[in-house]
Design a protein around this motif. Structure first.
Motif, mmCIF file in Angstrom:
data_model
loop_
_atom_site.group_PDB
_atom_site.id
_atom_site.type_symbol
_atom_site.label_atom_id
_atom_site.label_comp_id
_atom_site.label_asym_id
_atom_site.label_seq_id
_atom_site.Cartn_x
_atom_site.Cartn_y
_atom_site.Cartn_z
ATOM 1 N N GLN A 163 -8.734 -1.324 -0.953
ATOM 2 C CA GLN A 163 -8.572 -0.943 0.360
ATOM 3 C C GLN A 163 -9.149 0.566 0.636
ATOM 4 O O GLN A 163 -8.744 1.253 -0.398
ATOM 5 N N SER A 220 -9.012 -0.915 7.078
ATOM 6 C CA SER A 220 -8.489 -2.137 6.502
ATOM 7 C C SER A 220 -7.781 -2.950 7.844
ATOM 8 O O SER A 220 -6.903 -2.320 8.416
ATOM 9 N N SER A 228 -9.489 -7.309 0.947
ATOM 10 C CA SER A 228 -9.456 -6.095 0.390
ATOM 11 C C SER A 228 -8.365 -5.550 -0.496
ATOM 12 O O SER A 228 -8.094 -4.876 -1.455
#
Length: 606
Positions: free
Chosen positions: A347, A351, A341
């Motif tokens: 994100q 995360s 990501s």
């Protein structure tokens, strides 16, 4: 009973009209027309101008796309037709009653007048717009979004000294006093200074003797503007928020200052100047609040995730600089890259870290300890900042992902030549690589070569397509959404793996087919449309579907953050309105349709 009264009663049971006052509902009902539709009758078809919003009272309506593929099967209390109205376009769907059906039709002009007059209705239908304008105006935010929920409290008989200890330990400037009859007052540092230190009150006396009784309060639906005006006019710094007489939260001058100052640029600046990972962590700890604020003020999902990712990028570069300051200058050029990501600049509030190192081909075994140390320094620092270690160990701390450029070239050549399951998985991750810090030229040639070789190998592409279809949208056999059947997240849907990931996978496939450079999913879809890899109509539908799914995910996380919970990706569909569930399901159907097109070999243009 007059027809308008029947319509009023029905609308009062349908969201968002149930938020209207009785008089507003009656006025709305008088503008509506009730229509009886026979089974098999077409309500509107593709290319037809739509001049009304439809609300289904009884019966069933089948919505299909240009190719006749079912998008949704609507039941009572669902609205439809707003897509074309909000776009200002002809219908791109066909609506047919599958059984005898009763509809309410609201003319286009009245629909937009209602949107203009009622912000609650506008916010509801705004989810159908292709573009959501940011409303970055903190002052118009409801205080419920800004307040500190469940503020510190004590009983009226609590000793003054004990109340002071609560404030000291929690580093706060007030304590709310709540007794058996509910909220009674507030004690602030100003009260402590003026009435105890300067006034000589006994620290052992009950806190009720120095509290401000019945202070000025507001309700959770008040605007931040109301708080600002109250503070300025009355010279106060704390406003308790009461919901039906119950203490729900508090807003302080510190909350307002922090919210006004807390931007992504503020956090980036603090991270960039941090002297250690621990210093950075104090800034990154505020990312969740920033995410909630960005979502609340109407920013598009790709803007929110880009701003959140920028903070991770800055943290990574600062940690690299701190590592070099400690370890000395690097012996050979290198490049730190992110994948996952962070690589895609997507994100959210949840995360982990996925990263790797590409070293110059002049690197030797003697250089290995330096880069092992720098990888550990950065990875541990990111973990300190809240970016958890990758459970699959796809990090630069793993020697496999800390290699010279020639080894990386051999990795990609091997994955493309022999696309076994591991190769498919690794290629999927590594095709999302994005340079973060170091010598970027180490990656430019590698990316071009890899995209060209991958697109020219039909067997590899076929395997990658097959691998991309392993994540299925959560669609049930009937009209509902398929939820998780057991475990911690029973009766919920996974908005990551069954929501955004299927679109991420499709975007990656289009990238391979068109040899396209973008890594961000939305940018990939737009580039695929521009290159002709993805049809204009299919691309527009997929973009809309992705926008809705990604926005729903962020709104879910923002709501959790505002409630004081850790954000996750699991949503209970029962918390959504009929309208929201219907449109979310429509979005999943679009994704499934595009998966089917790619999986059948028809491609994105089929």
């Amino acid at each position: 009973m007059p027809l308008s009264d029947h319509l009023t009663r029905f609308l009062a049971s349908v969201h968002p009209y149930d938020s209207l006052a009785a008089g507003e509902l009656q006025a709305l009902a008088r503008l509506c027309e009730a229509r009886e539709i026979s089974a098999g009758e077409t309500i509107f078809t593709v290319g037809e101008a739509i001049g009304q919003l439809f609300i289904l009272v009884e019966g069933e309506v089948d919505i299909t796309d240009e190719a006749g593929v079912q998008i949704s099967l609507l039941g009572p209390r669902n609205s439809f037709g707003e897509r074309a109205l909000l776009r200002g376009e002809a219908a791109s769907r066909t609506a047919v009653a599958t059984k005898a059906t009763t509809l309410i039709a609201l003319p286009k002009a009245q629909f937009f007048a209602l949107m203009e007059a009622e912000p609650r209705v506008a916010r509801f239908f705004d989810r159908g717009r292709p573009q959501r304008a940011a409303q970055n105006d903190l002052a118009t935010m409801a205080v419920a979004r800004l307040m500190t929920p469940e503020p510190a409290r004590c009983a009226p008989e609590t000793p003054i000294r004990a109340a002071a200890e609560i404030m000291h330990k929690r580093r706060i400037s007030s304590v709310c006093v709540v007794g058996e009859d509910g909220f009674q007052g507030i004690v602030t540092l100003r009260d402590m200074n003026g009435r105890v230190i300067a006034g000589g009150a006994d620290p052992g006396a009950p806190v009720s003797t120095i509290m401000t009784e019945a202070p000025l309060t507001l309700g959770p639906s008040a605007l931040v503007t109301d708080v600002l005006h109250l503070m300025v006019e009355r010279g106060i710094g704390h406003v308790p928020i009461l919901d039906g007489g119950r203490l729900a939260g508090i807003v302080t001058q510190t909350d307002l200052t922090r919210a006004q100052a807390m931007t992504s640029a503020d956090l980036v600046g603090r991270v960039a100047k941090a002297a250690s990972a621990e210093d950075m962590a104090r800034a990154t700890a505020e990312i969740a609040k920033l995410l909630a604020q960005l979502v609340e003020t109407g920013n598009r999902h790709e803007v929110v995730t880009r701003l959140i990712t920028d903070i991770a990028d800055t943290a990574t570069r600062r940690l690299l600089a701190l590592a070099e300051a400690e370890l000395g200058a690097p012996p050979v050029p290198y490049l730190w890259l992110a994948c996952g990501s962070q690589g895609r600049q997507e994100q959210t509030g949840v995360s982990d870290q996925d990263n790797c190192l590409i070293l110059s081909d002049v690197a030797t075994g003697a250089d290995a300890p330096y880069f092992e140390a720098i990888a550990r320094h950065v990875s541990d620092g990111l973990a300190t900042c809240g970016y958890t270690y990758c459970p699959g160990y796809m990090m630069a701390t793993n020697p496999r992902w800390r290699q010279p450029l020639r080894v990386w070239r051999s990795y990609f050549r091997g994955w493309i030549a022999t696309p076994d399951p591991e190769a498919q998985m690794l290629a999927s991750v590594m095709f999302d690589l994005r340079p973060i810090g170091g010598e970027e030229s180490l990656f430019e040639g590698l990316q071009r070569e890899t995209l060209k070789a991958a697109s020219e190998n039909s067997i590899f592409t076929a395997h990658m397509i097959s691998n991309s279809l392993k994540h299925h949208p959560p669609l049930g056999l009937l009209r509902g959404l398929a939820t998780i059947r057991s475990g911690e997240y029973r009766n919920q849907i996974d908005l990551k793996h069954n929501g955004v990931v299927p679109v991420v996978d499709l975007g990656r496939i289009y990238t391979l087919q068109g040899q396209l450079a973008p890594v961000n999913t939305r940018a990939r879809l737009e580039a695929a449309m521009g290159a002709g890899v993805l049809s204009a109509s299919g691309g527009a539908d997929l973009l809309d579907a992705y926008d809705l799914i990604a926005t729903t995910r962020l709104e879910h996380q923002a709501a959790q953050i505002r409630a004081g919970r850790a954000p996750d990706n699991y949503l209970d569909p029962s918390t959504l309105s009929d309208f929201e569930r219907s449109h979310l399901r429509d979005a999943f159907v679009v994704v499934k349709t595009m998966q089917s097109a790619v999986g059948s070999g028809k491609g994105a243009l089929g």
